[in-house]
Write a protein that holds these residues in place. Structure first.
Motif, PDB file in Angstrom:
ATOM      1  N   THR A   1      -6.453  -1.078   0.378  1.00 17.97           N
ATOM      2  CA  THR A   1      -6.657  -0.742   1.793  1.00 17.97           C
ATOM      3  C   THR A   1      -7.965  -1.325   2.294  1.00 17.97           C
ATOM      4  O   THR A   1      -8.040  -1.871   3.403  1.00 17.97           O
TER       5      THR A   1
ATOM      6  N   TYR B   1      -9.417   1.450   6.497  1.00 17.88           N
ATOM      7  CA  TYR B   1     -10.236   2.063   5.455  1.00 17.88           C
ATOM      8  C   TYR B   1     -11.464   2.745   6.060  1.00 17.88           C
ATOM      9  O   TYR B   1     -11.787   3.896   5.732  1.00 17.88           O
TER      10      TYR B   1
ATOM     11  N   ILE C   1       0.843  -1.205   0.000  1.00 15.52           N
ATOM     12  CA  ILE C   1       0.000   0.000   0.000  1.00 15.52           C
ATOM     13  C   ILE C   1       0.873   1.248   0.000  1.00 15.52           C
ATOM     14  O   ILE C   1       0.567   2.244  -0.674  1.00 15.52           O
TER      15      ILE C   1
END
Length: 355
Positions: A74, A82, A11
């Motif tokens: 995410t 999130y 990420i």
């Protein structure tokens, strides 16, 4: 290495790619009224603006795929992260989304009518649609590093909730972060234009990069110093220093002549320098955060970490195999796109009166 760590790194890479790639086309969009002037020659001014738009026309939407992928990753890998992020940043993210939509529509619609007023309105949308995300993404990441007022809901093992207001998001540190990203993207975009344009547009872009870059460097140093007062590790400090060094080298390279050909400069290395600066900055923030993904400013024990915010091991395993198969294909396709549209563009390539 645990899969939670792997996906935290992935990420971070996705956000890094997004800021490096989308950063320069945000910069180009914001520079439209600056580099699109021609001192009273309206026809030439329109051709210059079309040159700017054409430099990012084939690639801007591909660059935005990175943020969609980062958000999707995410959601799947760290659902608690999130959910808390979208709860806390609901209004800023809504403004970013609207700005990106307006910007995309402007690219498609500005040339559909041969009307100067029509084009000016859409040009304003491109500028606003580029500046708002450039600033608000910095504000959002500044708040993540700074920490937010999050706490567990008053339920047994309840999820975390944001208890602050919108104005709490506009603290001095996050505003500084937003101003820093805005100016870094402006400089990044100006240097990108020195690579993609020719003639007066290229020379003007080089001049803007030199001037705006100095202010961006000052804010970047202030931002890193401020960051170290909140959270820092030895690794994040080293990465931050490397980011400043890369940016300083970029500003020097944009001024240095290469060989004996007048007007030829090391724009490619300068662009690599601003790209490295943005990448190292994002990576340093993720390194400083680890193992947190969303620190709580109310109580450290209420912070979200990679462990307590992650999905099940089976979900992460399936996602890893999907990423291994499809990520190289996406990278190859996007790299091919940049290669196809690698040539410079000048006003001589834009016919008069065309729309």
């Amino acid at each position: 290495m645990e899969l939670t760590t792997v996906w935290f790194i992935l990420i971070a890479i996705l956000w890094t790619g997004y800021f490096v790639l989308e950063g320069f086309d945000f910069g180009v969009g914001m520079l439209l009224p600056v580099l699109g002037r021609a001192h009273g020659d309206k026809a030439l001014a329109e051709r210059r603006r079309r040159v700017l738009i054409n430099t990012i026309g084939p690639i801007w939407d591909g660059n935005e795929v990175w943020v969609i992928t980062a958000g999707g990753a995410t959601f799947a890998a760290f659902p608690e992260w999130y959910a808390t992020m979208f709860s806390a940043f609901y209004l800023p993210l809504l403004l970013i989304l609207v700005a990106l939509i307006v910007r995309g529509v402007a690219f498609e619609y500005r040339g559909t009518r041969d009307d100067p007023k029509w084009r000016r309105r859409w040009d304003a949308c491109i500028v606003i649609g580029s500046a708002v995300p450039a600033f608000l993404w910095g504000v959002a990441f500044g708040n993540i590093v700074h920490g937010l007022k999050i706490r567990p809901q008053p339920l047994p093992n309840g999820p975390l909730e944001y208890v602050g207001s919108f104005w709490d998001l506009l603290n001095p540190y996050s505003v500084l972060a937003g101003a820093t990203t805005l100016l870094l993207f402006l400089t990044h975009g100006a240097i990108f234009l020195t690579l993609k344009t020719s003639g007066d547009v290229r020379d003007h872009a080089r001049s803007v990069a030199s001037k705006v870059g100095l202010l961006a460097a000052v804010l970047a140093v202030a931002f890193f110093a401020f960051t170290f007062s909140y959270r820092a590790t030895a690794a994040s400090i080293v990465l931050s220093v490397a980011a400043v060094a890369a940016f300083a080298a970029s500003l020097l390279l944009i001024r240095v002549r290469r060989g004996q050909r007048p007007g030829t400069r090391k724009e490619g290395w300068a662009f690599a320098g601003t790209a490295a600066c943005i990448a190292l900055t994002v990576i340093s923030l993720f390194v400083a955060l680890w193992p947190n993904v969303f620190p709580s400013s109310l109580l450290p024990e209420w912070s979200l970490t990679a462990q307590n915010a992650s999905s099940t091991p089976y979900t992460l395993k399936i996602m890893t195999w999907v990423a291994v198969v499809f990520t190289p294909l996406v990278l190859l396709y996007q790299g091919w796109t940049y290669w196809v549209f690698r040539k410079r563009i000048g006003v001589e390539h834009i016919p008069d009166g065309a729309h």
